[in-house]
Design an enzyme around this catalytic site. Structure first.
Site, PDB file in Angstrom:
ATOM      1  N   CYS A 126       0.809  -1.232   0.000  1.00 50.55           N
ATOM      2  CA  CYS A 126       0.000   0.000   0.000  1.00 50.55           C
ATOM      3  C   CYS A 126       0.839   1.277   0.000  1.00 50.55           C
ATOM      4  CB  CYS A 126      -0.954  -0.011   1.193  1.00 50.55           C
ATOM      5  SG  CYS A 126      -0.221  -0.629   2.711  1.00 50.55           S
ATOM      6  N   HIS A 234      -2.745   6.265   4.566  1.00 47.47           N
ATOM      7  CA  HIS A 234      -1.326   6.461   4.876  1.00 47.47           C
ATOM      8  C   HIS A 234      -0.879   7.841   4.383  1.00 47.47           C
ATOM      9  CE1 HIS A 234      -1.327   2.337   5.877  1.00 47.47           C
ATOM     10  NE2 HIS A 234      -0.710   1.823   4.837  1.00 47.47           N
TER      11      HIS A 234
HETATM   12  N1  LIG Z   1      -4.837  -3.507   5.044  1.00 54.06           N
HETATM   13  C1  LIG Z   1      -4.158  -2.943   4.070  1.00 54.06           C
HETATM   14  O1  LIG Z   1      -4.084  -1.708   3.900  1.00 54.06           O
HETATM   15  C2  LIG Z   1      -3.442  -3.801   3.076  1.00 54.06           C
HETATM   16  C3  LIG Z   1      -2.908  -3.177   1.960  1.00 54.06           C
HETATM   17  C4  LIG Z   1      -2.263  -3.945   1.023  1.00 54.06           C
HETATM   18  C5  LIG Z   1      -2.169  -5.310   1.214  1.00 54.06           C
HETATM   19  N2  LIG Z   1      -2.684  -5.903   2.320  1.00 54.06           N
HETATM   20  C6  LIG Z   1      -2.561  -7.348   2.439  1.00 54.06           C
HETATM   21  O2  LIG Z   1      -3.838  -7.955   2.307  1.00 54.06           O
HETATM   22  C7  LIG Z   1      -3.912  -9.114   3.123  1.00 54.06           C
HETATM   23  C8  LIG Z   1      -5.112  -9.009   4.064  1.00 54.06           C
HETATM   24  O3  LIG Z   1      -5.026  -7.832   4.829  1.00 54.06           O
HETATM   25  P1  LIG Z   1      -6.253  -7.305   5.701  1.00 54.06           P
HETATM   26  O4  LIG Z   1      -5.786  -6.017   6.237  1.00 54.06           O
HETATM   27  O5  LIG Z   1      -7.524  -7.368   4.935  1.00 54.06           O
HETATM   28  O6  LIG Z   1      -6.263  -8.412   6.882  1.00 54.06           O
HETATM   29  P2  LIG Z   1      -7.490  -8.888   7.818  1.00 54.06           P
HETATM   30  O7  LIG Z   1      -8.432  -7.787   8.049  1.00 54.06           O
HETATM   31  O8  LIG Z   1      -6.850  -9.547   8.966  1.00 54.06           O
HETATM   32  O9  LIG Z   1      -8.245 -10.003   6.932  1.00 54.06           O
HETATM   33  C9  LIG Z   1      -7.649 -11.236   6.601  1.00 54.06           C
HETATM   34  C10 LIG Z   1      -8.569 -12.021   5.708  1.00 54.06           C
HETATM   35  O10 LIG Z   1      -7.908 -13.221   5.295  1.00 54.06           O
HETATM   36  C11 LIG Z   1      -8.695 -14.357   5.668  1.00 54.06           C
HETATM   37  N3  LIG Z   1      -7.820 -15.470   6.010  1.00 54.06           N
HETATM   38  C12 LIG Z   1      -6.890 -15.523   7.002  1.00 54.06           C
HETATM   39  N4  LIG Z   1      -6.302 -16.730   7.011  1.00 54.06           N
HETATM   40  C13 LIG Z   1      -6.874 -17.457   6.024  1.00 54.06           C
HETATM   41  C14 LIG Z   1      -6.710 -18.792   5.550  1.00 54.06           C
HETATM   42  N5  LIG Z   1      -5.818 -19.618   6.086  1.00 54.06           N
HETATM   43  N6  LIG Z   1      -7.489 -19.210   4.524  1.00 54.06           N
HETATM   44  C15 LIG Z   1      -8.405 -18.376   3.970  1.00 54.06           C
HETATM   45  N7  LIG Z   1      -8.606 -17.107   4.373  1.00 54.06           N
HETATM   46  C16 LIG Z   1      -7.852 -16.659   5.391  1.00 54.06           C
HETATM   47  C17 LIG Z   1      -9.493 -13.894   6.879  1.00 54.06           C
HETATM   48  O11 LIG Z   1     -10.609 -14.731   7.062  1.00 54.06           O
HETATM   49  P3  LIG Z   1     -11.291 -14.914   8.537  1.00 54.06           P
HETATM   50  O12 LIG Z   1     -12.159 -13.711   8.738  1.00 54.06           O
HETATM   51  O13 LIG Z   1     -12.051 -16.175   8.373  1.00 54.06           O
HETATM   52  O14 LIG Z   1     -10.171 -15.004   9.513  1.00 54.06           O
HETATM   53  C18 LIG Z   1      -9.870 -12.482   6.407  1.00 54.06           C
HETATM   54  O15 LIG Z   1     -10.912 -12.532   5.479  1.00 54.06           O
HETATM   55  C19 LIG Z   1      -2.559  -9.208   3.841  1.00 54.06           C
HETATM   56  O16 LIG Z   1      -1.731 -10.066   3.073  1.00 54.06           O
HETATM   57  C20 LIG Z   1      -2.044  -7.802   3.804  1.00 54.06           C
HETATM   58  O17 LIG Z   1      -0.646  -7.738   3.843  1.00 54.06           O
HETATM   59  C21 LIG Z   1      -3.342  -5.176   3.255  1.00 54.06           C
END
Ligand SMILES: NC(=O)c1ccc[n+]([C@@H]2O[C@H](COP(=O)([O-])OP(=O)(O)OC[C@H]3O[C@@H](n4cnc5c(N)ncnc54)[C@H](OP(=O)(O)O)[C@@H]3O)[C@@H](O)[C@H]2O)c1
EC number: 1.2.1.11
Length: 330
Positions: A126, A234
């Site tokens: 991001c 950010h």
């Molecule tokens: N937040 C940001 O600004 C941002 C920006 C760029 C990239 N990212 C990337 O995007 C990804 C998710 O970030 P987030 O902020 O959305 O995290 P989050 O709010 O913690 O959400 C994680 C998601 O992944 C699912 N998940 C976790 N473990 C899993 C598994 N073993 N199998 C299938 N689904 C699974 C979770 O499902 P449950 O609800 O069932 O646990 C939830 O839907 C990360 O890799 C992060 O680095 C985030």
């Protein structure tokens, strides 16, 4: 198009669904996917309820596109399985970004690198996306030598656990910690894990991903990434040294004419980018553009963007739209 959203219950996944809806992405079938604990739960897309399914079930349904935001381990294990089934994966984690066989795409900059053979496409970090959106047009014009960046990053970048931590601390409650310290009333100079070189992984993403997206290894980037108790996006304080001379007025003109950038730069009336303006918007906002008088050909600016939108979901959906157009043309 049959589309799977992997991580549909998460911070990025929820915004992904919102953006697919806002942009009227031509979905014929939506397959929401999350971890086993969420299978069977309902999520809402365009006022309709859908049941969350497991990764294994989603692969069997052979979606054309899978938008992944479920962490690096899930991507490493499952993206190849989707690709084998003929699905094109657009992955938000850091799993594939620096893999030399995978494209790292910000559509405004390098979507044209994508070919029909790319079945796993990486979405950059991001904080990198909003940085390169500003750097690329200026690199074309004046050739960047060096960038020094300090970030002020939203807690939404760490996912639902971090938002819960701040809410708990704000309410005076104890609960699970996403960070090693309280984030309420604090600034933590620690985003992602520390590496052997004393930088954090987030800081090295800024350095390495920028070079890859700009297709120029000579661009030097020194980063300090800081987490602050903000939710809208950010912010980045960026100092750039160019190889060529520039006029500040030309820099502003170039940026204002770049797709996806909005200039907010009128200090006389207190106009500058802030997370409270950027939140919920897809653009990258740039202001405080001024010459750095301490170095030759150097410039300072302030860049803000909603990390869940252009920093993640919007960028991924733009890649999906590009794939859609590519298929129509083929
Ligand atoms: N937040 C940001 O600004 C941002 C920006 C760029 C990239 N990212 C990337 O995007 C990804 C998710 O970030 P987030 O902020 O959305 O995290 P989050 O709010 O913690 O959400 C994680 C998601 O992944 C699912 N998940 C976790 N473990 C899993 C598994 N073993 N199998 C299938 N689904 C699974 C979770 O499902 P449950 O609800 O069932 O646990 C939830 O839907 C990360 O890799 C992060 O680095 C985030």
């Amino acid at each position: 198009m049959k589309v799977a959203v992997v991580g549909a219950t998460g911070m990025v996944g929820q915004v992904m669904l919102q953006i697919l809806g806002e942009r009227n992405f031509p979905l014929t079938e939506l397959i929401p996917v999350a971890s086993e604990k969420s299978v069977g739960k309902s999520i809402v897309y365009k006022d309709k309820s859908y049941k969350v399914v497991s990764l294994a079930d989603a692969v069997k349904r052979k979606p054309e596109i899978a938008l992944f935001s479920a962490g690096g381990d899930t991507s490493l294990e499952w993206a190849p399985k989707f690709a084998e089934a003929g699905t094109t994966v657009i992955d938000n984690s850091s799993a594939w970004r620096m893999d030399s066989t995978k494209k790292l795409v910000v559509p405004e900059i390098n979507a044209s690198e994508i070919t029909a053979d790319d079945l796993i496409i990486a979405n950059p970090n991001c904080s990198t996306i909003q940085l390169v959106m500003a750097l690329q047009p200026l690199h074309n014009a004046y050739q960047i030598d060096r960038v020094v960046i300090s970030t002020y990053q939203s807690i939404t970048g760490t996912g639902v656990k971090a938002v819960q931590q701040l809410e708990n601390e704000y309410a005076g409650k104890t609960g699970e910690m996403a960070y090693p310290y309280p984030i309420h009333k604090n600034a933590i100079p620690h985003c992602d894990v520390f590496l052997e070189n004393d930088y954090t992984k987030e800081e090295m993403k800024l350095t390495n991903e920028t070079k890859k997206i700009l297709s120029d290894d000579s661009v030097k980037v020194a980063a300090t990434a800081v987490r602050i108790p903000v939710v809208g996006g950010h912010s980045e304080s960026v100092n750039i040294e160019f190889k060529k001379a520039f006029e500040v007025s030309d820099v502003k003109k170039i940026l204002s004419e770049t797709d996806g950038i909005t200039l907010q730069d009128n200090p006389g009336v207190n106009t500058y980018p802030m997370p409270i303006y950027a939140q919920g918007k897809n653009d990258v906002f740039i202001g405080r553009i001024r010459r750095d008088f301490t170095r030759e050909n150097a410039l300072n600016m302030w860049i803000v963007s909603d990390n869940l939108r252009k920093g993640a979901a919007t960028n991924a959906v733009q890649i999906a739209e590009y794939l859609l157009n590519m298929r129509f043309k083929a």
